[in-house]
Design an enzyme around this catalytic site. Structure first.
Site, mmCIF file in Angstrom:
data_model
loop_
_atom_site.group_PDB
_atom_site.id
_atom_site.type_symbol
_atom_site.label_atom_id
_atom_site.label_comp_id
_atom_site.label_asym_id
_atom_site.label_seq_id
_atom_site.Cartn_x
_atom_site.Cartn_y
_atom_site.Cartn_z
ATOM 1 N N GLU A 53 2.625 -5.124 -1.201
ATOM 2 C CA GLU A 53 1.781 -4.099 -0.596
ATOM 3 C C GLU A 53 0.334 -4.549 -0.368
ATOM 4 O O GLU A 53 -0.606 -3.975 -0.939
ATOM 5 C CB GLU A 53 1.797 -2.833 -1.457
ATOM 6 C CG GLU A 53 3.149 -2.182 -1.546
ATOM 7 C CD GLU A 53 3.143 -0.844 -2.292
ATOM 8 O OE1 GLU A 53 4.180 -0.168 -2.277
ATOM 9 O OE2 GLU A 53 2.091 -0.495 -2.880
ATOM 10 N N GLU A 113 11.000 -0.930 -3.231
ATOM 11 C CA GLU A 113 10.547 0.163 -4.099
ATOM 12 C C GLU A 113 10.928 1.476 -3.439
ATOM 13 O O GLU A 113 10.750 1.651 -2.239
ATOM 14 C CB GLU A 113 9.032 0.160 -4.324
ATOM 15 C CG GLU A 113 8.503 -0.949 -5.195
ATOM 16 C CD GLU A 113 6.991 -0.842 -5.409
ATOM 17 O OE1 GLU A 113 6.439 0.291 -5.279
ATOM 18 O OE2 GLU A 113 6.359 -1.868 -5.687
#
Length: 450
Positions: free
Chosen positions: A168, A353
């Protein structure tokens, strides 16, 4: 019987994910250096309740028990990150053998348990010594990252076959350099595009290091969410388009299409740099898979006060929201996976995720019933399967998170785990969602039909 009703193929990978600073604790043990997060947590008001990752889930000392727990749950893979400052306390230079030995022991335990390691090189915790030199705003940080990556690939390459460069990068930049709510706590539109670019340069240089000396596959993980418009007004549509470019395309267009979204020049204004041709060519370094972290969507309206994109989210009447105030929107996962396929082609994908922070009750007699989280997983897994039916090359799914952990600026107030962790005793209690996920894995999704 299972094969007949299974929704997912036999080679589909089922796992759970964590990150180093969120679970390990003992951040300075055995010669490790401090990270930017270790220091950031000590800034007054930075973290809810003044929490830190000093203890977290004590995974640094309890990893063997945690691996046994993963095996009991039936996990086939475990995605974890390495603390860079455990390996190089100063971020570069002298290697810390005790820090390396911890990850060697962890990887060995995973392989002995039949659990495939998926190693993330960077999940936001930069060595503080490098932060002192400018962190990701310093162009040299990309090379320092590649050097660190190369050492891990050399030392663990025989045991780890799946590598992830960055987790991320959008959050690392937006939280750490735009809004200052994550380490290093800067709020600078002048710094942010350089940090973003150098993160991607670091990714590309690490991929090159892997091609020279690594084994298996290497990929990148980004967080994505659909950007809806709050109305048909032109200004709301433009705001949603900017939000989409800023979050979803900023870190994918350069590495997969060779250019940054044009909207970034509007978003950053006079702070938007010009990047030379050699850099842009470097960013196109081919990698093997893309990981997608998905949690929610956002519905956007124009808001000139909401920098940097001039858009703010609108809460939806009647929708369900998690404890993070994120709308539960499972169809957005299918939409996101299909958008990636349309825009970037048939890339092997993983959901790296996906999960929800919910208001869990305390365990009672060793049990914790979290039906809302079970429903979250059920609906999102069905959405993932629907995307596969539309031709998306989805290879695996990693639930976030294995354990209730340190949730960054929220401290320990938000619980995402499949497994409850008692903060005082460190006792692990698998929740009902953990047992449900075990059934999903054992039946390859057949239980989702019920």
């Amino acid at each position: 019987m299972t094969d007949r009703f299974s929704l997912f193929p036999p080679d589909f990978v089922w796992g759970a994910a964590t990150s180093a600073y969120q679970i390990e604790g003992s951040p300075l043990a055995d010669g490790a250096g401090p990270s930017n997060w270790h220091l950031f947590c000590r800034q007054p008001g930075a973290i809810d309740n003044g929490d830190t990752g000093d203890v977290a889930c004590d995974h640094y000392r309890r990893y063997a028990d945690d691996v046994r727990l993963m095996k009991r749950l039936g996990l086939q893979a475990y995605r974890f990150s390495v603390s860079w400052s455990r390996i190089f306390p100063e971020g570069r230079g002298k290697l810390n053998p005790k820090g390396l030995a911890f990850y060697q022991r962890l990887v060995e335990a995973l392989n002995e348990a039949g659990i495939e390691p998926y190693l993330t090189l960077y999940h936001w915790d930069l060595p503080a010594a490098l932060d002192d030199l400018g962190g990701w705003v310093n162009r040299d940080c990309a090379a320092w990252f590649a050097d660190y990556a190369h050492v891990l690939m050399r030392e663990l390459g025989g045991e780890v076959k799946h590598w992830i460069t960055l987790n991320e990068p959008w959050v690392a930049v937006d939280g750490g350099y735009v809004h200052g709510v994550h380490a290093p706590g800067h709020a600078s539109l002048a710094e942010a595009p350089h940090a973003a670019h150098n993160l991607l340069r670091g990714h590309a240089l690490a991929v090159q290091a892997f091609r020279a000396d690594g084994e298996g596959q290497i990929g990148l993980v980004v967080n994505l969410e659909p950007k809806y418009t709050a109305s048909d007004k032109a200004e709301d549509k433009a705001a949603a388009a900017r939000a989409h470019a800023y979050m979803n395309r900023q870190f994918l267009d350069p590495v997969l299409l060779g250019s940054y979204p044009e909207e970034l020049a509007e978003i950053y204004g006079s702070h938007w740099p010009r990047f030379d041709e050699a850099d842009m060519k470097l960013l196109r370094e081919p990698f093997d898979f893309l990981g997608i972290n998905y949690y929610t969507r956002s519905v956007n309206r124009a808001d000139p006060q909401a920098l940097p994109v001039g858009a703010s989210p609108v809460r939806q009447p009647g929708a369900t929201y998690t404890e993070m105030d994120w709308e539960v929107f499972p169809s957005g996962l299918q939409e996101t996976l299909e958008w990636v396929k349309r825009r970037y082609g048939d890339i092997p994908l993983y959901v790296t995720e996906n999960g929800a922070a919910m208001a869990d009750p305390p365990p009672e007699d060793g049990r914790l019933q979290d039906d809302d989280r079970i429903d979250y997983f059920r609906t999102h897994l069905l959405a993932a399967r629907a995307a596969m039916e539309e031709g998306v090359d989805l290879r695996g799914y990693f639930a976030w998170s294995l354990l209730d952990n340190f949730e960054w600026s929220c401290g320990y107030a938000k619980r995402f785990g499949l497994v409850h962790v008692d903060r005082a005793t460190q006792v692990r209690t698998p929740k009902a969602s953990a047992h449900f996920y075990s059934e999903v894995i054992a039946t390859r999704g057949a239980v989702l039909r019920s």
